[in-house]
Design an enzyme around this catalytic site. Sequence first.
Site, PDB file in Angstrom:
ATOM      1  N   HIS A  12       0.836  -1.219   0.000  1.00  0.00           N
ATOM      2  CA  HIS A  12       0.000   0.000   0.000  1.00  0.00           C
ATOM      3  C   HIS A  12       0.871   1.270   0.000  1.00  0.00           C
ATOM      4  O   HIS A  12       0.579   2.233   0.707  1.00  0.00           O
ATOM      5  CB  HIS A  12      -0.989  -0.037   1.163  1.00  0.00           C
ATOM      6  CG  HIS A  12      -0.378  -0.118   2.534  1.00  0.00           C
ATOM      7  ND1 HIS A  12      -0.984  -0.772   3.583  1.00  0.00           N
ATOM      8  CD2 HIS A  12       0.780   0.388   3.032  1.00  0.00           C
ATOM      9  CE1 HIS A  12      -0.223  -0.653   4.653  1.00  0.00           C
ATOM     10  NE2 HIS A  12       0.853   0.049   4.351  1.00  0.00           N
ATOM     11  N   HIS A  59      -1.253   4.597   9.829  1.00  0.00           N
ATOM     12  CA  HIS A  59       0.136   5.007  10.008  1.00  0.00           C
ATOM     13  C   HIS A  59       0.200   6.260  10.884  1.00  0.00           C
ATOM     14  O   HIS A  59       0.598   7.331  10.413  1.00  0.00           O
ATOM     15  CB  HIS A  59       0.794   5.255   8.655  1.00  0.00           C
ATOM     16  CG  HIS A  59       0.817   4.050   7.758  1.00  0.00           C
ATOM     17  ND1 HIS A  59      -0.298   3.594   7.089  1.00  0.00           N
ATOM     18  CD2 HIS A  59       1.819   3.205   7.425  1.00  0.00           C
ATOM     19  CE1 HIS A  59       0.018   2.517   6.375  1.00  0.00           C
ATOM     20  NE2 HIS A  59       1.296   2.254   6.564  1.00  0.00           N
ATOM     21  N   HIS A 193      10.457  -3.728   3.457  1.00  0.00           N
ATOM     22  CA  HIS A 193      10.873  -2.322   3.409  1.00  0.00           C
ATOM     23  C   HIS A 193      11.256  -1.842   4.799  1.00  0.00           C
ATOM     24  O   HIS A 193      10.726  -2.291   5.798  1.00  0.00           O
ATOM     25  CB  HIS A 193       9.830  -1.398   2.771  1.00  0.00           C
ATOM     26  CG  HIS A 193       8.500  -1.265   3.458  1.00  0.00           C
ATOM     27  ND1 HIS A 193       7.641  -2.311   3.692  1.00  0.00           N
ATOM     28  CD2 HIS A 193       7.849  -0.163   3.925  1.00  0.00           C
ATOM     29  CE1 HIS A 193       6.535  -1.869   4.270  1.00  0.00           C
ATOM     30  NE2 HIS A 193       6.635  -0.573   4.434  1.00  0.00           N
ATOM     31  N   GLU A 240       4.508  -5.308   8.572  1.00  0.00           N
ATOM     32  CA  GLU A 240       3.143  -5.117   8.050  1.00  0.00           C
ATOM     33  C   GLU A 240       2.589  -6.408   7.437  1.00  0.00           C
ATOM     34  O   GLU A 240       1.377  -6.607   7.371  1.00  0.00           O
ATOM     35  CB  GLU A 240       3.114  -4.013   6.980  1.00  0.00           C
ATOM     36  CG  GLU A 240       3.305  -2.617   7.543  1.00  0.00           C
ATOM     37  CD  GLU A 240       3.164  -1.529   6.481  1.00  0.00           C
ATOM     38  OE1 GLU A 240       2.922  -0.380   6.866  1.00  0.00           O
ATOM     39  OE2 GLU A 240       3.319  -1.809   5.261  1.00  0.00           O
TER      40      GLU A 240
HETATM   41  C1  DHB Z   1       6.001   3.744   2.609  1.00  0.00           C
HETATM   42  C2  DHB Z   1       5.002   3.816   3.582  1.00  0.00           C
HETATM   43  C3  DHB Z   1       4.240   2.711   3.881  1.00  0.00           C
HETATM   44  O1  DHB Z   1       3.232   2.780   4.785  1.00  0.00           O
HETATM   45  C4  DHB Z   1       4.462   1.505   3.263  1.00  0.00           C
HETATM   46  O2  DHB Z   1       3.689   0.471   3.632  1.00  0.00           O
HETATM   47  C5  DHB Z   1       5.436   1.413   2.287  1.00  0.00           C
HETATM   48  C6  DHB Z   1       6.207   2.535   1.969  1.00  0.00           C
HETATM   49  C7  DHB Z   1       6.808   4.934   2.259  1.00  0.00           C
HETATM   50  O3  DHB Z   1       6.669   5.969   2.933  1.00  0.00           O
HETATM   51  O4  DHB Z   1       7.557   4.877   1.282  1.00  0.00           O
HETATM   52 FE    FE Z   2       2.495   0.889   5.373  1.00  0.00          FE
END
Ligand code: DHB
Ligand code: FE
Length: 284
Positions: A12, A59, A193, A240
């Site tokens: 997302h 978030h 990530h 996540e």
């Molecule tokens: C980013 C934020 C998110 O919530 C995520 O799931 C993936 C990437 C970001 O800020 O790049």
């Molecule tokens: Fe996220």
Amino acid sequence: MARITSSVYSSHVPAVGAAIDLGKTHEPYWQPIFNGYAPTQQWEKENPPDVVFLVYNDHATAFSLDLIPTFAIGTGSKYQPADEGWGPRPVPTVIGHPELAAHISQSVIQDDFDLTIVNKMDVDHGLSVPMNLMFGSPNAWPCPVIPFAVNVVQYPVPSGRRCLNLGKAIRKAIESFDKDLNVQIWGTGGMSHQLQGPRAGLINKEWDNKFLDRLIADPEGLADMSHMEYVREAGSEGIELVMWLIARGAMSDLNGGKAPTVRHRFYHVPASNTAIGHLVLDNN
Ligand code: DHB
Ligand code: FE
């Protein structure tokens, strides 16, 4: 009775929402990502759900360190897109399904999962970006949505096992609702990530693809994965992915039925600072 027909899994990434809002989807950087979701958009048109039960995380947008529900179910009639710092995204208001959401709350809480009931909240990119990826950019979303927010931001976060078992309880709840509804359950977030600290930018393609393999074929084994492994292998925000186990737990094979069919699988790096993963599983 209502039934869960399919589960849909997707990253997302907020920059994907920005690419849509700023008209950049055809740029070479973004086009492969949107191409990867095109088969699902077509499939959603051919197999439209009556309701989406959408598992995502907030978030620090609707909630903050002041209030941290582990599992929060949206029982309201509508949810506005949140302002995440650049104004609310130009996406439609999300229409809820209070009747089904109240029924699920009753059943799941009586099954010993302590949900927080939320009648009013704004929804951030965790919910709105997957809506765009699956449904495009219509003037109104094609069906009601029950937002289900999971805390994966502030430790302690729920275990994979608890998420899988919660998915089973959600299935039981939906299948005992006395209306003929086709419900899809979506799990969002991930894939690998890390957005901060010395390992910012971490992406682990091999681990992500193994996660997809195991989500399809070994969800019970995958539910035993520790938080430490998510964080070590998939980065601090890779946690996540535990939310995907909620959607997976609601599928037939984990509730006495047949294995699901893989309708679509897609993986791409990079998208902003992350790997994008996407899967569609149909119940048989
Ligand atoms: C980013 C934020 C998110 O919530 C995520 O799931 C993936 C990437 C970001 O800020 O790049
Ligand atoms: Fe996220």
